[in-house]
Design a protein around this motif. Structure first.
Motif, mmCIF file in Angstrom:
data_model
loop_
_atom_site.group_PDB
_atom_site.id
_atom_site.type_symbol
_atom_site.label_atom_id
_atom_site.label_comp_id
_atom_site.label_asym_id
_atom_site.label_seq_id
_atom_site.Cartn_x
_atom_site.Cartn_y
_atom_site.Cartn_z
ATOM 1 N N ARG A 16 14.777 16.663 -7.773
ATOM 2 C CA ARG A 16 14.736 17.488 -8.886
ATOM 3 C C ARG A 16 15.133 18.991 -8.646
ATOM 4 N N GLU A 17 15.049 19.427 -7.705
ATOM 5 C CA GLU A 17 15.682 20.723 -7.521
ATOM 6 C C GLU A 17 17.352 20.599 -7.971
ATOM 7 N N LEU A 18 18.039 19.711 -7.346
ATOM 8 C CA LEU A 18 19.522 19.704 -7.634
ATOM 9 C C LEU A 18 19.671 19.535 -9.263
ATOM 10 N N LEU A 199 10.350 23.954 0.981
ATOM 11 C CA LEU A 199 11.463 23.279 0.549
ATOM 12 C C LEU A 199 12.280 24.094 -0.186
ATOM 13 N N ARG A 200 12.098 24.814 -1.217
ATOM 14 C CA ARG A 200 12.800 25.964 -1.982
ATOM 15 C C ARG A 200 13.804 26.681 -0.996
ATOM 16 N N ILE A 205 18.957 27.771 1.461
ATOM 17 C CA ILE A 205 19.808 27.973 2.847
ATOM 18 C C ILE A 205 20.838 27.158 2.699
ATOM 19 N N HIS A 206 20.893 26.100 2.467
ATOM 20 C CA HIS A 206 21.920 24.896 2.224
ATOM 21 C C HIS A 206 22.563 24.901 1.023
ATOM 22 N N LYS A 210 23.237 29.850 -3.690
ATOM 23 C CA LYS A 210 22.087 30.370 -3.885
ATOM 24 C C LYS A 210 21.505 31.086 -2.590
ATOM 25 N N GLN A 211 22.345 31.333 -1.920
ATOM 26 C CA GLN A 211 21.853 31.968 -0.555
ATOM 27 C C GLN A 211 21.705 33.515 -0.707
#
Length: 305
Positions: A16-18, A199-200, A205-206, A210-211
């Motif tokens: 869902r995030e992706l 989770l967010r 981080i990965h 968005k880092q």
């Protein structure tokens, strides 16, 4: 069995995030024509998901209403202030982006102040926020506001408990003063669960794109989850007043949070559609003696693509 269920749930939340990140790129291009060609989404009701086509359709409809609200604010010279507070990664920025996406940035602007300077630390606490309040016909969205004192400043030790107590004593009167001056003040708190924030943060981080959203302060806030909870609970209890009440947005599902917040915001400012004068494109003037000067080739940006 339980581990399988948990794994499936986690995988769905990551998906869902992706998907949300990818769909974000479509939003500025949204229109009725594009909506009609969106592919159907598989049934995701068991994951409490919201259908992609429905989300986009509602978002566009609500943004059209925001444009009507903007015209009403201009026409009636209203002053609107909306505060967006909440946990790090709770979705405040995403909602602000959808509110401002199609509005005039001269009318609806976002204020996201950095840490106060040495000079600002010696000022009246509310002074640097007051400088950004709207004039007639303007909407100001605060991406974090004077409530920093009751949250991040308190938890991180950037202010004393005496200063916190003075804030709690002063802020109700400050907000009543704003309302008496004619400002429409709306306050939102975005709430997410411990698991969802974790989770967010991991997603950010990965994801190299968005880092930048993760500051050392954000990471420290993750460690101090319980301290933030206590600070939030006291803040809501002591600053929830009839003239400027709090509204809590459930933020675990980003799409639902965006639609719910925008829909609610539209209810807080009674408005009607403003009749606009018809726009007529004037005829271009043609002057026979005008000759366009050629542009030197070296002035052009190289056509790499």
């Amino acid at each position: 069995m339980d581990s399988k269920l948990n794994r499936d749930t986690l995988e769905d939340r990551v998906r869902r995030e992706l998907a949300d990140s990818l769909d974000e790129e479509l939003e500025l291009e949204l229109g009725d024509e594009l909506l009609s060609h969106l592919p159907d989404q598989p049934d995701l009701t068991r994951h409490n998901e919201i259908d992609r086509r429905f989300y986009f359709t509602e978002l566009l409809r609500l943004q059209r209403e925001l444009i009507k609200l903007q015209a009403w604010v201009i026409n009636h010279k209203l002053k609107v202030v909306v505060l967006f507070e909440g946990r790090d990664a709770a979705g405040k920025g995403g909602v602000i982006k959808r509110v401002t996406q199609r509005l005039n940035p001269r009318i609806c602007r976002t204020v996201a102040l950095s840490a106060p300077s040495e000079r600002e630390r010696t000022q009246w606490y509310f002074q640097r926020y007051a400088a950004h309040l709207p004039a007639a016909g303007e909407i100001v969205l605060f991406d974090r506001s004077w409530y920093n004192r009751a949250g991040v400043e308190r938890v991180m030790g950037f202010c004393s408990e005496t200063e916190v107590e003075e804030f709690f004593r002063t802020v109700p009167e400050f907000e009543r003063m704003l309302v008496r001056s004619g400002i429409i003040l709306v306050k939102y708190w975005f709430s997410i669960t411990d698991e969802e924030q974790n989770l967010r943060f991991l997603m950010r981080i990965h994801d190299p794109m968005k880092q930048w959203k993760l500051s050392p302060m954000d990471l420290e806030s993750r460690r101090r989850w319980e301290e933030y909870t206590k600070a939030k609970e006291e803040m809501l209890a002591r600053t929830h007043i009839p003239e400027a009440r709090w509204w809590v947005i459930e933020g675990n599902n980003k799409r639902r949070a965006r639609l719910n917040c925008i829909h609610h915001l539209l209810q807080q400012v009674p408005y009607q559609e403003v009749t606009q004068d018809a726009i007529v494109l004037p005829q271009r003037e043609h002057k026979p003696d005008y000759l366009r000067t050629p542009v030197a080739p070296e002035l052009y940006v190289p056509a790499v693509y």
